[in-house]
Design a protein around this motif. Sequence first.
Motif, PDB file in Angstrom:
ATOM      1  N   GLU A   1     177.398  43.390  34.006  1.00 42.09           N
ATOM      2  CA  GLU A   1     178.148  43.925  32.874  1.00 42.09           C
ATOM      3  C   GLU A   1     178.240  45.444  32.927  1.00 42.09           C
ATOM      4  O   GLU A   1     179.046  46.045  32.222  1.00 42.09           O
ATOM      5  CB  GLU A   1     177.504  43.497  31.556  1.00 42.09           C
TER       6      GLU A   1
ATOM      7  N   ASP B   1     178.097  27.826  26.384  1.00 38.01           N
ATOM      8  CA  ASP B   1     177.762  28.809  25.350  1.00 38.01           C
ATOM      9  C   ASP B   1     176.259  28.918  25.168  1.00 38.01           C
ATOM     10  O   ASP B   1     175.728  30.003  24.904  1.00 38.01           O
ATOM     11  CB  ASP B   1     178.413  28.414  24.016  1.00 38.01           C
TER      12      ASP B   1
ATOM     13  N   GLU C   1     178.722  38.132  36.967  1.00 38.44           N
ATOM     14  CA  GLU C   1     179.012  39.488  37.424  1.00 38.44           C
ATOM     15  C   GLU C   1     178.230  40.482  36.562  1.00 38.44           C
ATOM     16  O   GLU C   1     177.893  40.180  35.412  1.00 38.44           O
ATOM     17  CB  GLU C   1     180.504  39.787  37.326  1.00 38.44           C
TER      18      GLU C   1
ATOM     19  N   LYS D   1     176.500  37.502  28.230  1.00 38.71           N
ATOM     20  CA  LYS D   1     177.764  37.213  27.550  1.00 38.71           C
ATOM     21  C   LYS D   1     178.580  36.246  28.386  1.00 38.71           C
ATOM     22  O   LYS D   1     178.635  36.356  29.600  1.00 38.71           O
ATOM     23  CB  LYS D   1     178.559  38.508  27.331  1.00 38.71           C
ATOM     24  N   ARG D   2     179.202  35.280  27.706  1.00 38.55           N
ATOM     25  CA  ARG D   2     180.133  34.378  28.382  1.00 38.55           C
ATOM     26  C   ARG D   2     181.519  35.002  28.330  1.00 38.55           C
ATOM     27  O   ARG D   2     182.053  35.265  27.253  1.00 38.55           O
ATOM     28  CB  ARG D   2     180.128  33.013  27.699  1.00 38.55           C
ATOM     29  N   ILE D   3     182.110  35.233  29.496  1.00 34.56           N
ATOM     30  CA  ILE D   3     183.427  35.867  29.556  1.00 34.56           C
ATOM     31  C   ILE D   3     184.519  34.831  29.316  1.00 34.56           C
ATOM     32  O   ILE D   3     185.348  34.983  28.425  1.00 34.56           O
ATOM     33  CB  ILE D   3     183.629  36.557  30.922  1.00 34.56           C
ATOM     34  N   ALA D   4     184.509  33.787  30.101  1.00 36.80           N
ATOM     35  CA  ALA D   4     185.476  32.697  29.950  1.00 36.80           C
ATOM     36  C   ALA D   4     185.072  31.570  30.880  1.00 36.80           C
ATOM     37  O   ALA D   4     184.582  31.816  31.985  1.00 36.80           O
ATOM     38  CB  ALA D   4     186.892  33.159  30.277  1.00 36.80           C
TER      39      ALA D   4
ATOM     40  N   ARG E   1     182.250  31.654  33.575  1.00 36.97           N
ATOM     41  CA  ARG E   1     182.056  33.036  34.052  1.00 36.97           C
ATOM     42  C   ARG E   1     181.269  33.843  33.019  1.00 36.97           C
ATOM     43  O   ARG E   1     181.619  33.861  31.837  1.00 36.97           O
ATOM     44  CB  ARG E   1     183.411  33.678  34.313  1.00 36.97           C
ATOM     45  N   PHE E   2     180.206  34.501  33.488  1.00 33.66           N
ATOM     46  CA  PHE E   2     179.310  35.240  32.606  1.00 33.66           C
ATOM     47  C   PHE E   2     179.129  36.677  33.082  1.00 33.66           C
ATOM     48  O   PHE E   2     179.305  36.984  34.263  1.00 33.66           O
ATOM     49  CB  PHE E   2     177.925  34.570  32.562  1.00 33.66           C
ATOM     50  N   ALA E   3     178.780  37.536  32.126  1.00 30.74           N
ATOM     51  CA  ALA E   3     178.336  38.897  32.431  1.00 30.74           C
ATOM     52  C   ALA E   3     176.838  38.931  32.231  1.00 30.74           C
ATOM     53  O   ALA E   3     176.309  38.364  31.273  1.00 30.74           O
ATOM     54  CB  ALA E   3     179.023  39.907  31.522  1.00 30.74           C
TER      55      ALA E   3
ATOM     56  N   SER F   1     187.313  32.026  38.578  1.00 32.21           N
ATOM     57  CA  SER F   1     188.240  31.206  37.814  1.00 32.21           C
ATOM     58  C   SER F   1     188.097  29.761  38.268  1.00 32.21           C
ATOM     59  O   SER F   1     187.176  29.409  38.990  1.00 32.21           O
ATOM     60  CB  SER F   1     189.680  31.704  38.016  1.00 32.21           C
TER      61      SER F   1
END
Length: 209
Positions: A175, A136, A173, A191-194, A197-199, A32
């Motif tokens: 997925e 993104d 992290e 994938k962008r989580i938020a 932060r990505f998976a 975060s």
Amino acid sequence: MLFAPETWPFTVATFLLLLIAIVEGIAMLLGSSLSQSLQHLLPEPGDVHVGVFDKLLGWLSFGRVPALVLLVLFLASFALTGFALNLVVKQMFGFWAPPSISALAAFLITLPVVRFAGAGLARVIPQDQTYAVSFDSLVGRVATIVTGTARPGYPAQAKVANEHGQMLYVMVEPEAEGMTFQSGERVLLNKRIAGNRFAGAVNPWPDLI
């Protein structure tokens, strides 16, 4: 001087700086960001009624520089200015300046310092929208784990180059459950989580990318 009763406002500012650093460090480990959380809690510059306080925030580059950066600039400048003023008074007159007077003087000196420092940073710090577009666009790129071990729900810091060749630092992290990423391992951002932060997954083309 740090714990003198007369310098307590500047001691508080110093400890607030340390607290911010600790909280931001913990937030990064959790994937975060204290800066992003604070920014979300504050109104957008264009969403508030323009008053004296709003004009002051605009003068201090609020909206062009992250709020946490401005807060750190203010606390650091306030503490350093306050301690410096007290040292001068102590050397010249042999006593510490009253807290109310030294705090007011430090506050008035700090405002233009934050103003000019914020204006300078605004020229080099991309706006939030630019960051969002850059983050993104990182999906599909390969990142390298820099520190720590990444597990599902517990990201580790990684570095990845954007389309302009600039190196960005993100939190990654796995997925898939049961998967881990070690320091130095190259992973594909799926994938962008938020925020930043990505998976990700193990790079399926290690010989190509």
